[in-house]
Design an enzyme around this catalytic site. Structure first.
Site, short mmCIF file in Angstrom:
data_model
loop_
_atom_site.label_atom_id
_atom_site.label_comp_id
_atom_site.label_asym_id
_atom_site.label_seq_id
_atom_site.Cartn_x
_atom_site.Cartn_y
_atom_site.Cartn_z
N ARG A 60 -43.19 79.49 -14.88
CA ARG A 60 -43.53 78.56 -13.79
C ARG A 60 -44.49 79.23 -12.80
O ARG A 60 -45.40 78.58 -12.27
CB ARG A 60 -42.25 78.10 -13.08
N GLN A 115 -40.16 72.29 0.46
CA GLN A 115 -39.17 72.72 -0.53
C GLN A 115 -39.88 73.39 -1.70
O GLN A 115 -39.23 73.92 -2.59
CB GLN A 115 -38.37 71.52 -1.05
N VAL A 150 -42.18 75.93 -3.90
CA VAL A 150 -42.21 77.39 -3.98
C VAL A 150 -43.56 77.88 -4.51
O VAL A 150 -43.73 79.07 -4.77
CB VAL A 150 -41.05 77.88 -4.90
N HIS A 209 -37.27 76.91 0.54
CA HIS A 209 -36.66 77.40 -0.71
C HIS A 209 -37.37 78.64 -1.25
O HIS A 209 -37.28 78.94 -2.43
CB HIS A 209 -36.67 76.28 -1.77
N GLY A 254 -43.03 63.11 -1.23
CA GLY A 254 -42.89 63.68 -2.57
C GLY A 254 -41.58 64.41 -2.82
O GLY A 254 -41.56 65.45 -3.48
N THR A 255 -40.49 63.87 -2.26
CA THR A 255 -39.19 64.47 -2.54
C THR A 255 -38.16 63.39 -2.81
O THR A 255 -38.15 62.36 -2.16
CB THR A 255 -38.71 65.39 -1.39
N PRO A 276 -43.98 57.53 -4.79
CA PRO A 276 -44.26 56.40 -5.68
C PRO A 276 -43.05 55.48 -5.89
O PRO A 276 -43.18 54.33 -6.24
CB PRO A 276 -44.66 57.06 -7.01
#
Ligand code: BV8
Length: 246
Positions: free
Chosen positions: A64, A99, A101, A117, A185-186, A212
């Site tokens: 990632r 949030q 990373v 986070h 976006g969460t 969305p």
């Protein structure tokens, strides 16, 4: 939303993985494609998983990490950096609670970023706590070790771990007197970040959501923008502050 931005003095924005989706980084819950499809992120993002299989967990995080480094900030990230610039240049305050990373907000030019986070770009020695930033290429051996020989782990907050105290203090301070709060976006499932909207509301902030789909907090939101942040945010910014100055 644009009118609110032209009047707001103390703006707080909470972002999640959806803001990075258009950069190509998988949202947290779909960070499980290809070789990782058979794993549950919440089962890998825990101290117990790291304890049980440090090689598997560090391979996932390095996969990632490289993915994040290969991505670029998208128009949504850039729009948030512009909002901060416009608000602060007129004497207001702006706090970006993320949030995420992936550090894409910082690469887009956002200044006052609170990493709730932690960061996947920085890793930490499990013995000394020393922070290191690995080279921007895949690690060669797993699990990676620090110079003292102890295991290295990503400097993220795993499920079951406390958020960094400094991040929580910064979030509390910003939410205490916010007059405008955005959640963008969460899915608003992960605590304690998912609770921030209620703190902002209690303190008198107007609340907006850009996503969305509906989320766990949509019904408490004052103003909902249904759509992708990389598309909606630049439109809101253009209406609020005009075209980007050359
Ligand atoms: C803690 C780092 C004390 C690692 C992450 C209270 C109640 C219930 C549970 C708890 C609670 N307190 C604590 C818990 C337990 C737990 C928790 O919340 N569990 C959940 C599942 C219920 N919380 C914790 O453990 C936290 N620690 O509170 O310590 C404590 C401890 C134990 C028990 C009590 C107290 C630590 C949480 C931090 C975990 N670490 N990340 C890593 O990344 O590997 S969380 C992880 O999820 C990511 O950071 C991610 O950002 C975050 C949240 O997910 P989202 O960002 O929302 O991403 P998601 O994919 O879900 O949603 C994406 C959204 O974007 C969607 O809505 C989608 O529609 C939208 N979208 C898609 N495309 C776009 C878009 N939006 C805009 N534009 C687009 N183009």
């Amino acid at each position: 939303m644009a009118l609110l931005l032209t009047r707001a003095q103390r703006v707080v924005v909470l972002t999640g993985a959806g803001v990075s989706a258009e950069s190509g980084t998988p949202t947290f819950r779909d960070a499980m494609t290809g070789l990782w499809a058979s794993f549950d992120p919440q089962q890998l993002a825990t101290p117990e998983a790291f304890e049980r299989d440090p090689e598997l967990v560090t391979r996932w995080y390095d996969h990632r990490r490289i993915g994040c480094l290969e991505c670029l900030p998208n128009p949504g990230h850039l729009a948030l950096a512009r909002i901060e610039q416009e608000i602060t240049s007129r004497g207001g305050s702006f706090t970006l609670l993320t949030q995420n990373v992936d550090r894409l907000h910082q690469r887009a030019g956002s200044q006052n970023v609170v990493e709730l986070h932690g960061s996947i770009i920085v890793w930490r020695c499990t013995k000394t706590g020393e922070l290191i930033t690995p080279q921007p290429e895949p690690m060669q051996s797993f699990p990676p070790r620090s110079s003292c020989g102890a295991l290295l782990r990503p400097d993220v907050v795993w499920f079951g771990e406390m958020l960094p105290e400094a991040a929580l203090i910064a979030a509390d301070r910003a939410l205490a007197d916010a007059d405008l709060f955005f959640t963008i976006g969460t899915s608003s499932v992960v605590q304690p970040a998912a609770n921030f909207i209620f703190v902002a509301k209690r303190n008198g902030a107007t609340t907006c959501e850009i996503n969305p789909t509906d989320t766990a907090v949509t019904r408490w939101i004052d103003l909902v923008g249904r759509g992708k942040s990389g598309e909606l945010l630049p439109q809101v910014v253009e209406r609020a502050f005009g075209p980007e100055k050359a």
